[in-house]
Scaffold this motif. Structure first.
Motif, PDB file in Angstrom:
ATOM      1  N   SER A  57     -14.169   9.105  13.274  1.00 55.85           N
ATOM      2  CA  SER A  57     -12.739   8.924  12.336  1.00 55.85           C
ATOM      3  C   SER A  57     -12.238   9.898  11.579  1.00 55.85           C
ATOM      4  N   ALA A  58     -12.085  11.127  12.226  1.00 56.17           N
ATOM      5  CA  ALA A  58     -11.621  12.291  11.603  1.00 56.17           C
ATOM      6  C   ALA A  58     -10.222  12.670  11.543  1.00 56.17           C
ATOM      7  N   GLY A  59      -9.487  11.344  11.682  1.00 59.28           N
ATOM      8  CA  GLY A  59      -7.806  11.507  11.726  1.00 59.28           C
ATOM      9  C   GLY A  59      -7.154  12.035  12.877  1.00 59.28           C
ATOM     10  N   ILE A  73     -11.744   5.340  15.724  1.00 56.88           N
ATOM     11  CA  ILE A  73     -11.169   4.425  14.730  1.00 56.88           C
ATOM     12  C   ILE A  73     -10.334   5.113  13.685  1.00 56.88           C
ATOM     13  N   ASP A  74      -9.197   5.562  13.976  1.00 62.12           N
ATOM     14  CA  ASP A  74      -8.496   6.066  13.082  1.00 62.12           C
ATOM     15  C   ASP A  74      -7.179   5.982  13.239  1.00 62.12           C
ATOM     16  N   ALA A  75      -6.069   6.974  12.808  1.00 59.28           N
ATOM     17  CA  ALA A  75      -4.629   6.824  13.107  1.00 59.28           C
ATOM     18  C   ALA A  75      -4.401   7.207  14.225  1.00 59.28           C
ATOM     19  N   SER A  76      -5.311   8.106  14.961  1.00 59.59           N
ATOM     20  CA  SER A  76      -5.198   8.907  16.359  1.00 59.59           C
ATOM     21  C   SER A  76      -4.916   7.829  17.233  1.00 59.59           C
ATOM     22  N   GLN A 116       0.965  -0.942  -0.047  1.00 54.96           N
ATOM     23  CA  GLN A 116       0.048   0.018  -0.139  1.00 54.96           C
ATOM     24  C   GLN A 116       0.820   1.175  -0.028  1.00 54.96           C
ATOM     25  N   PHE A 117       0.793   2.135  -1.030  1.00 55.08           N
ATOM     26  CA  PHE A 117       1.344   3.323  -1.138  1.00 55.08           C
ATOM     27  C   PHE A 117       0.554   4.512  -1.511  1.00 55.08           C
ATOM     28  N   ASN A 118       0.812   5.463  -1.144  1.00 50.21           N
ATOM     29  CA  ASN A 118      -0.064   6.729  -1.333  1.00 50.21           C
ATOM     30  C   ASN A 118      -1.366   6.677  -1.653  1.00 50.21           C
ATOM     31  N   ASN A 119      -2.157   5.904  -0.519  1.00 50.51           N
ATOM     32  CA  ASN A 119      -3.283   5.577  -0.276  1.00 50.51           C
ATOM     33  C   ASN A 119      -3.827   4.838  -1.627  1.00 50.51           C
ATOM     34  N   ILE A 120      -3.178   4.001  -2.363  1.00 50.19           N
ATOM     35  CA  ILE A 120      -3.467   3.359  -3.246  1.00 50.19           C
ATOM     36  C   ILE A 120      -3.257   1.741  -2.925  1.00 50.19           C
ATOM     37  N   THR A 130       6.064  13.355   6.843  1.00 53.05           N
ATOM     38  CA  THR A 130       5.549  12.310   5.741  1.00 53.05           C
ATOM     39  C   THR A 130       4.303  12.217   6.025  1.00 53.05           C
ATOM     40  N   TYR A 131       3.562  13.068   6.628  1.00 55.40           N
ATOM     41  CA  TYR A 131       2.000  13.035   6.933  1.00 55.40           C
ATOM     42  C   TYR A 131       1.725  11.840   7.500  1.00 55.40           C
ATOM     43  N   HIS A 132       2.394  11.250   8.346  1.00 57.73           N
ATOM     44  CA  HIS A 132       2.270   9.835   9.226  1.00 57.73           C
ATOM     45  C   HIS A 132       1.894  10.209  10.605  1.00 57.73           C
ATOM     46  N   ILE A 135     -19.250  19.348   8.004  1.00 56.01           N
ATOM     47  CA  ILE A 135     -18.282  19.099   8.943  1.00 56.01           C
ATOM     48  C   ILE A 135     -19.129  19.148  10.285  1.00 56.01           C
ATOM     49  N   VAL A 136     -18.277  17.881  10.965  1.00 56.36           N
ATOM     50  CA  VAL A 136     -18.879  17.590  12.325  1.00 56.36           C
ATOM     51  C   VAL A 136     -18.243  18.726  13.199  1.00 56.36           C
ATOM     52  N   THR A 137     -19.047  19.424  14.029  1.00 55.35           N
ATOM     53  CA  THR A 137     -18.551  20.111  14.967  1.00 55.35           C
ATOM     54  C   THR A 137     -18.616  19.778  16.449  1.00 55.35           C
ATOM     55  N   ILE A 172      -5.365  14.557  13.519  1.00 57.43           N
ATOM     56  CA  ILE A 172      -5.529  16.102  13.828  1.00 57.43           C
ATOM     57  C   ILE A 172      -6.886  16.464  14.209  1.00 57.43           C
ATOM     58  N   ALA A 173      -7.867  15.913  13.337  1.00 56.08           N
ATOM     59  CA  ALA A 173      -9.402  16.590  13.614  1.00 56.08           C
ATOM     60  C   ALA A 173      -9.863  15.782  14.782  1.00 56.08           C
ATOM     61  N   THR A 174      -9.620  14.450  14.964  1.00 62.95           N
ATOM     62  CA  THR A 174     -10.426  13.887  15.860  1.00 62.95           C
ATOM     63  C   THR A 174     -10.130  14.202  17.666  1.00 62.95           C
ATOM     64  N   ALA A 189       5.912   1.536   9.055  1.00 66.50           N
ATOM     65  CA  ALA A 189       5.457   1.622   7.786  1.00 66.50           C
ATOM     66  C   ALA A 189       4.961   2.953   7.235  1.00 66.50           C
ATOM     67  N   ASN A 190       4.507   3.083   6.384  1.00 65.86           N
ATOM     68  CA  ASN A 190       3.231   4.066   6.253  1.00 65.86           C
ATOM     69  C   ASN A 190       1.997   3.638   6.805  1.00 65.86           C
ATOM     70  N   THR A 191       1.271   4.727   7.302  1.00 67.87           N
ATOM     71  CA  THR A 191       0.283   4.559   8.019  1.00 67.87           C
ATOM     72  C   THR A 191      -0.937   4.061   7.375  1.00 67.87           C
ATOM     73  N   ALA A 192      -1.154   4.428   6.136  1.00 68.93           N
ATOM     74  CA  ALA A 192      -2.568   3.877   5.497  1.00 68.93           C
ATOM     75  C   ALA A 192      -3.171   2.652   5.763  1.00 68.93           C
ATOM     76  N   ALA A 193      -2.164   1.351   5.572  1.00 70.51           N
ATOM     77  CA  ALA A 193      -2.609   0.184   5.584  1.00 70.51           C
ATOM     78  C   ALA A 193      -2.971  -0.059   6.957  1.00 70.51           C
TER      79      ALA A 193
HETATM   80  C1  LIG Z   1      -0.117  13.941   1.285  1.00 71.26           C
HETATM   81  C2  LIG Z   1      -0.234  12.445   1.959  1.00 71.26           C
HETATM   82  C3  LIG Z   1       0.508  11.671   1.570  1.00 71.26           C
HETATM   83  C4  LIG Z   1       0.273  10.264   2.206  1.00 71.26           C
HETATM   84  N1  LIG Z   1       1.184   9.221   1.818  1.00 71.26           N
HETATM   85  C5  LIG Z   1       1.024   7.817   2.443  1.00 71.26           C
HETATM   86  C6  LIG Z   1       1.349   6.963   1.576  1.00 71.26           C
HETATM   87  O1  LIG Z   1       2.121   6.826   0.575  1.00 71.26           O
HETATM   88  N2  LIG Z   1       1.366   5.729   2.335  1.00 71.26           N
HETATM   89  C7  LIG Z   1       0.695   5.481   3.440  1.00 71.26           C
HETATM   90  O2  LIG Z   1       0.463   4.556   3.895  1.00 71.26           O
HETATM   91  N3  LIG Z   1       0.091   6.607   3.824  1.00 71.26           N
HETATM   92  C8  LIG Z   1       0.114   7.890   3.470  1.00 71.26           C
HETATM   93  N4  LIG Z   1      -0.269   8.965   3.955  1.00 71.26           N
HETATM   94  C9  LIG Z   1      -1.064   8.795   5.416  1.00 71.26           C
HETATM   95  C10 LIG Z   1      -2.363   8.288   5.161  1.00 71.26           C
HETATM   96  O3  LIG Z   1      -3.011   8.874   4.312  1.00 71.26           O
HETATM   97  C11 LIG Z   1      -2.945   8.472   6.685  1.00 71.26           C
HETATM   98  O4  LIG Z   1      -2.188   7.811   7.642  1.00 71.26           O
HETATM   99  C12 LIG Z   1      -4.210   7.801   6.791  1.00 71.26           C
HETATM  100  O5  LIG Z   1      -5.245   8.313   5.644  1.00 71.26           O
HETATM  101  C13 LIG Z   1      -5.042   7.997   8.188  1.00 71.26           C
HETATM  102  O6  LIG Z   1      -6.416   7.718   7.942  1.00 71.26           O
HETATM  103  P1  LIG Z   1      -7.347   8.439   9.111  1.00 71.26           P
HETATM  104  O7  LIG Z   1      -8.716   7.642   8.884  1.00 71.26           O
HETATM  105  O8  LIG Z   1      -7.012   8.438  10.339  1.00 71.26           O
HETATM  106  O9  LIG Z   1      -7.549  10.015   8.644  1.00 71.26           O
HETATM  107  P2  LIG Z   1      -7.978  10.464   7.096  1.00 71.26           P
HETATM  108  O10 LIG Z   1      -7.621   9.512   6.374  1.00 71.26           O
HETATM  109  O11 LIG Z   1      -7.155  12.024   7.288  1.00 71.26           O
HETATM  110  O12 LIG Z   1      -9.533  10.597   7.339  1.00 71.26           O
HETATM  111  C14 LIG Z   1     -10.340  11.562   8.195  1.00 71.26           C
HETATM  112  C15 LIG Z   1     -11.094  11.938   7.488  1.00 71.26           C
HETATM  113  O13 LIG Z   1     -12.147  12.738   8.249  1.00 71.26           O
HETATM  114  C16 LIG Z   1     -12.454  14.076   7.682  1.00 71.26           C
HETATM  115  N5  LIG Z   1     -12.678  14.900   8.648  1.00 71.26           N
HETATM  116  C17 LIG Z   1     -11.979  15.419   9.339  1.00 71.26           C
HETATM  117  N6  LIG Z   1     -12.475  16.547  10.305  1.00 71.26           N
HETATM  118  C18 LIG Z   1     -13.788  16.526   9.858  1.00 71.26           C
HETATM  119  C19 LIG Z   1     -14.977  17.088  10.629  1.00 71.26           C
HETATM  120  N7  LIG Z   1     -14.943  17.927  11.445  1.00 71.26           N
HETATM  121  N8  LIG Z   1     -16.088  16.819   9.867  1.00 71.26           N
HETATM  122  C20 LIG Z   1     -16.322  15.880   8.957  1.00 71.26           C
HETATM  123  N9  LIG Z   1     -15.378  15.172   8.398  1.00 71.26           N
HETATM  124  C21 LIG Z   1     -13.787  15.465   8.845  1.00 71.26           C
HETATM  125  C22 LIG Z   1     -11.246  14.226   6.706  1.00 71.26           C
HETATM  126  O14 LIG Z   1     -11.746  15.172   5.440  1.00 71.26           O
HETATM  127  C23 LIG Z   1     -11.029  12.897   6.156  1.00 71.26           C
HETATM  128  O15 LIG Z   1     -11.641  12.389   5.049  1.00 71.26           O
HETATM  129  C24 LIG Z   1      -0.369  10.108   3.329  1.00 71.26           C
HETATM  130  C25 LIG Z   1      -0.820  11.263   3.925  1.00 71.26           C
HETATM  131  C26 LIG Z   1      -0.856  12.378   3.181  1.00 71.26           C
HETATM  132  C27 LIG Z   1      -1.601  13.738   3.786  1.00 71.26           C
END
Ligand SMILES: Cc1cc2nc3c(=O)[nH]c(=O)nc-3n(C[C@H](O)[C@H](O)[C@H](O)COP(=O)(O)OP(=O)(O)OC[C@H]3O[C@@H](n4cnc5c(N)ncnc54)[C@H](O)[C@@H]3O)c2cc1C
Length: 319
Positions: free
Chosen positions: A69-71, A287-290, A1-5, A255-257, A35-37, A73-75, A298-302
């Motif tokens: 699951s807002a990631g 349920i997210d990377a937080s 898994q690389f760059n969300n692919i 690295t956005y991880h 936008i969830v507030t 930073i946002a969670t 590794a990269n964090t998406a998988a």
């Molecule tokens: C530019 C970039 C490149 C990356 N490349 C890779 C890579 O090559 N390989 C890899 O493994 N990882 C990569 N990552 C990291 C990977 O994308 C993240 O680790 C992963 O997406 C984290 O998932 P998540 O569900 O925690 O958060 P996110 O994927 O960020 O999902 C959170 C979602 O919540 C939404 N959200 C946030 N706040 C609110 C709100 N208030 N109301 C409603 N919705 C909201 C956001 O829009 C987003 O859609 C990359 C990240 C970035 C930014």
């Protein structure tokens, strides 16, 4: 898994969205451009979600539970706006405390990448890449150990899509994992419209700069290998003789991880328990990377998708 692919069964590339297509499930209603507030509470029970869409504010109640699951930073931002966070922080903005969760927004981890660049002679053709993905990756270790991989070096050329440096160049971008520095996500106001304050505290812990130097030197060493000499004109970044610590402090980048800001754990201070439930509340999971308790190798998406799979199993099995 690389760059969300990810790859489908025919090894064709597909995005996370096309892999999971949430709207194909009949019991899913997607609300987009919303936008969830806040999470709404009755006591410590999560009972609804407040969100804005356009100029309108809505709130929806829940029968069972809410999954946030807002990631990374946002969670924590949404949790803090909802009254779950360090009471001293929430008190700054007169936010009513639902749970005094001292670690909400703490423990922010990110990997850093450093850059070793080399110019390519003008008479050498450089392949054009229609995408920004590095075409190769090298794994390594700052301790020279097979058991402790903590370097993941992307390798690329100046023709990668979006690359701003010289076209006739090749690069090693060692991504340094398992760094010790931990940052924070805090509120700067009680308004959901304001971005949170993110302090990644990069390179603040002793040892991290050394790890970055080792990783950078590995990139420099590989780039200067005699086997690459037909492709190498000269080392352009860092210029030979540059003070590496200064170079790293100026050029190392995210690295956005991001992960770890709602740490999962057995201990009382962790933000979520091992069933991903927000401690001190009912009806609310993250349920997210937080929730990563520790940085991964590794990269964090998988790994995030794996947590989502595990989380959905936990929810299905919940009484
Ligand atoms: C530019 C970039 C490149 C990356 N490349 C890779 C890579 O090559 N390989 C890899 O493994 N990882 C990569 N990552 C990291 C990977 O994308 C993240 O680790 C992963 O997406 C984290 O998932 P998540 O569900 O925690 O958060 P996110 O994927 O960020 O999902 C959170 C979602 O919540 C939404 N959200 C946030 N706040 C609110 C709100 N208030 N109301 C409603 N919705 C909201 C956001 O829009 C987003 O859609 C990359 C990240 C970035 C930014």
């Amino acid at each position: 898994q690389f760059n969300n692919i990810t790859l489908d069964s025919l090894l064709c590339r597909e995005t996370s969205y096309t892999t999971f297509l949430p709207e194909r499930y009949k019991n899913v209603t997607l609300v987009t451009r919303a936008i969830v507030t806040r999470i709404l509470f009755k006591g410590t029970q999560a009972v609804g979600v407040e969100y804005v869409q356009g100029k309108n504010k809505y709130s929806v109640g829940v029968e069972n539970e809410i999954v946030l699951s807002a990631g990374a930073i946002a969670t924590p931002k949404i949790l803090m706006l909802s009254g779950i966070g360090d009471e001293a922080e929430l008190g700054k903005f007169d936010i009513d405390v639902v749970v005094n969760g001292k670690e909400v927004g703490k423990n922010l981890h990110d990997d850093l990448f450093v850059s070793a660049g080399f110019s390519i002679p003008e008479n050498k053709p450089v392949p054009i890449y229609p995408y920004s993905l590095a075409p190769a990756v090298i794994f390594g270790s700052t301790t020279n150990s097979n058991l402790a991989v903590d370097i993941e070096s992307s390798v690329g050329v100046g023709t990668l899509k979006g690359f701003l440096g010289p076209r006739n160049s090749f690069w090693l971008w060692p991504n340094v994992m398992h760094l010790k520095s931990k940052g924070t996500v805090t509120l700067c106001s009680d308004s959901p419209d304001d971005a949170p304050l993110v302090n990644p505290a990069y390179l603040s812990e002793p040892g991290d700069i050394e790890s970055c130097k080792i990783a950078l030197n590995l990139g420099i060493e590989i780039g200067n290998k005699s086997s690459l000499s037909p492709w190498r004109k000269e080392q352009i970044a860092p210029k030979p003789g540059t003070d590496l610590e200064s170079y790293i402090r100026e050029t190392a980048d995210t690295t956005y991880h991001y992960c770890g800001t709602c740490r999962m754990g057995y201990d009382e201070n962790s933000v979520v328990d091992t069933k991903l439930r927000v401690r001190g509340t009912s009806g609310l999971r993250v349920i997210d990377a937080s929730v990563f308790p520790l940085p991964i190798t590794a990269n964090t998406a998988a790994a995030t998708m794996m947590i989502a799979y595990k989380g959905s199993d936990i929810i299905i099995q919940a009484p």
